[in-house]
Design an enzyme around this catalytic site. Structure first.
Site, mmCIF file in Angstrom:
data_model
loop_
_atom_site.group_PDB
_atom_site.id
_atom_site.type_symbol
_atom_site.label_atom_id
_atom_site.label_comp_id
_atom_site.label_asym_id
_atom_site.label_seq_id
_atom_site.Cartn_x
_atom_site.Cartn_y
_atom_site.Cartn_z
ATOM 1 N N LYS A 114 44.723 55.798 36.370
ATOM 2 C CA LYS A 114 43.968 54.709 35.749
ATOM 3 C C LYS A 114 44.428 54.431 34.328
ATOM 4 O O LYS A 114 44.417 53.291 33.878
ATOM 5 C CB LYS A 114 42.468 55.021 35.756
ATOM 6 N N LYS A 198 45.529 50.778 49.424
ATOM 7 C CA LYS A 198 44.101 50.850 49.690
ATOM 8 C C LYS A 198 43.460 49.465 49.519
ATOM 9 O O LYS A 198 43.847 48.719 48.614
ATOM 10 C CB LYS A 198 43.477 51.838 48.697
ATOM 11 N N LYS A 201 39.190 45.684 45.376
ATOM 12 C CA LYS A 201 38.676 44.438 44.803
ATOM 13 C C LYS A 201 39.628 43.875 43.761
ATOM 14 O O LYS A 201 39.536 42.713 43.391
ATOM 15 C CB LYS A 201 37.298 44.641 44.200
#
Ligand code: TRP
Length: 333
Positions: A114, A198, A201
């Protein structure tokens, strides 16, 4: 013995089929088992580890609660609450951050992913995020934590923190080291456009995912346009390994039908994708459509959603306040 289940979902909006099959559907099954005591937390403190628009955060929190309820979590059976309301979470996270070691956190792969190349610019919260997650879990003496595969390392960290706290303060079994509950077969639903990524969103193309708020036509269209290969459907599980898109779509089908992969393969072996996709569209629509209309209905009733959160807060806070009081005594505050 009753299982004490705890899990959290970040209110970052746009919940999709991946969140539903990977987490929420599983929560519903756990909620329905009378042997379990379940707590489902909307983790808004976790959400602000990356920048959030305050208005969106608020409406996404409502959307997450609405999705829980629309999917079948019963607020009379399970506690649904908002993390930031129960101040013991932040407080416990601080205390546990004095127990956890830098070396442990430095190994967390999700932070590395991240934070990306520019770690210096990541928030300190993003780095210590797993400590807050440990606080969430340990405050409620949770025994089982349903999570996706990507959270396994954080749960291991939580177990280490629990053990170190108990050792350091010489108080056996004060914090309970929880077990992960990971659905192996279908916990990773992949993008409809790339079977190796994956479902997310944040992927640019909306065609890559089925949102829980999509209507029937949108769902049918997305499944029709989902990427496949040119072969007919396989007749053996092993063949799926080299065919990620086929594997993903059959996985989605199996998961919704509560079938094993083998059963679904037996059903469609040798058939072509168009026939399979028609069937798949039907069952996705059947499952998601009632949920999406219920979400919309609930989102129009903010008073109801706030009432659920208030009741959840009261129940969660009662448990958490008792635990934090003991923590204070143990630490010497
Ligand atoms: N980190 C989890 C995720 O992003 C969310 C989460 C926060 C959580 N606190 C938790 C999950 C406690 C399980 C238990 O998916």
């Amino acid at each position: 013995m009753k299982k004490k289940i705890f899990s959290g979902v970040q209110p970052t909006g746009n919940l999709h089929l991946g969140n539903y099959l990977g987490a929420i559907k599983n929560f519903v099954d756990l909620n329905n088992d009378a042997q379990n005591k379940c707590i489902f937390c909307v983790v808004d403190l976790h959400a602000i580890t990356v920048s959030q628009n305050p208005k969106d955060l608020k409406s996404n929190t409502h959307e997450t609660v609405a999705t829980f309820i629309a999917s079948g979590i019963d607020p009379k059976k399970s506690i649904i609450f908002k993390q930031s309301q129960v101040s013991a979470h932040s407080e416990t996270a601080w205390i546990l951050s004095c127990v956890a070691r830098m070396g442990w956190l430095n190994r967390m792969t999700q932070f590395k992913e991240k934070a990306g190349k520019d770690k210096e610019k990541a928030s300190i919260g993003l780095y210590s995020y797993p400590v807050l997650m440990a606080a969430d879990i340990l405050l409620y003496d949770s025994t089982h934590v349903p999570v996706g595969d990507d959270q396994k390392q954080h749960l291991e960290l939580c177990r280490n923190i629990a053990q170190k706290f108990n050792n350091d303060y010489k108080i056996e079994n004060f914090f309970i080291a929880p077990e992960p509950l990971i659905k192996k077969e279908f916990s990773r639903i992949m993008s409809l456009k790339d079977g190796l990524k994956k479902m997310s969103k944040s992927e640019v193309s909306d065609l890559s995912r089925v949102n829980l708020t999509d209507d029937k036509d949108q769902i049918i269209n997305k499944i029709k346009k989902a990427k496949t290969d040119t072969l007919p459907l396989p007749s053996a599980i092993e063949e799926l390994e080299k065919r990620p898109e086929a594997k993903n779509l059959i996985g989605i089908y199996s998961s919704l039908m509560n079938n094993t992969l083998q059963e679904s393969i037996d059903e469609f072996a040798g058939k072509n994708f168009s026939e399979f996709k028609e069937k798949l569209s039907d069952i996705v629509v059947n499952e998601i459509n009632p949920i999406s209309s219920e979400i919309k209905k609930l989102l129009d009733d903010k008073v109801f959603l706030e009432k659920i959160l208030k009741e959840g807060y009261e129940k969660a806070n009662e448990i958490a306040s008792k635990k934090i009081k003991k923590i204070h005594e143990i630490v010497g505050f």
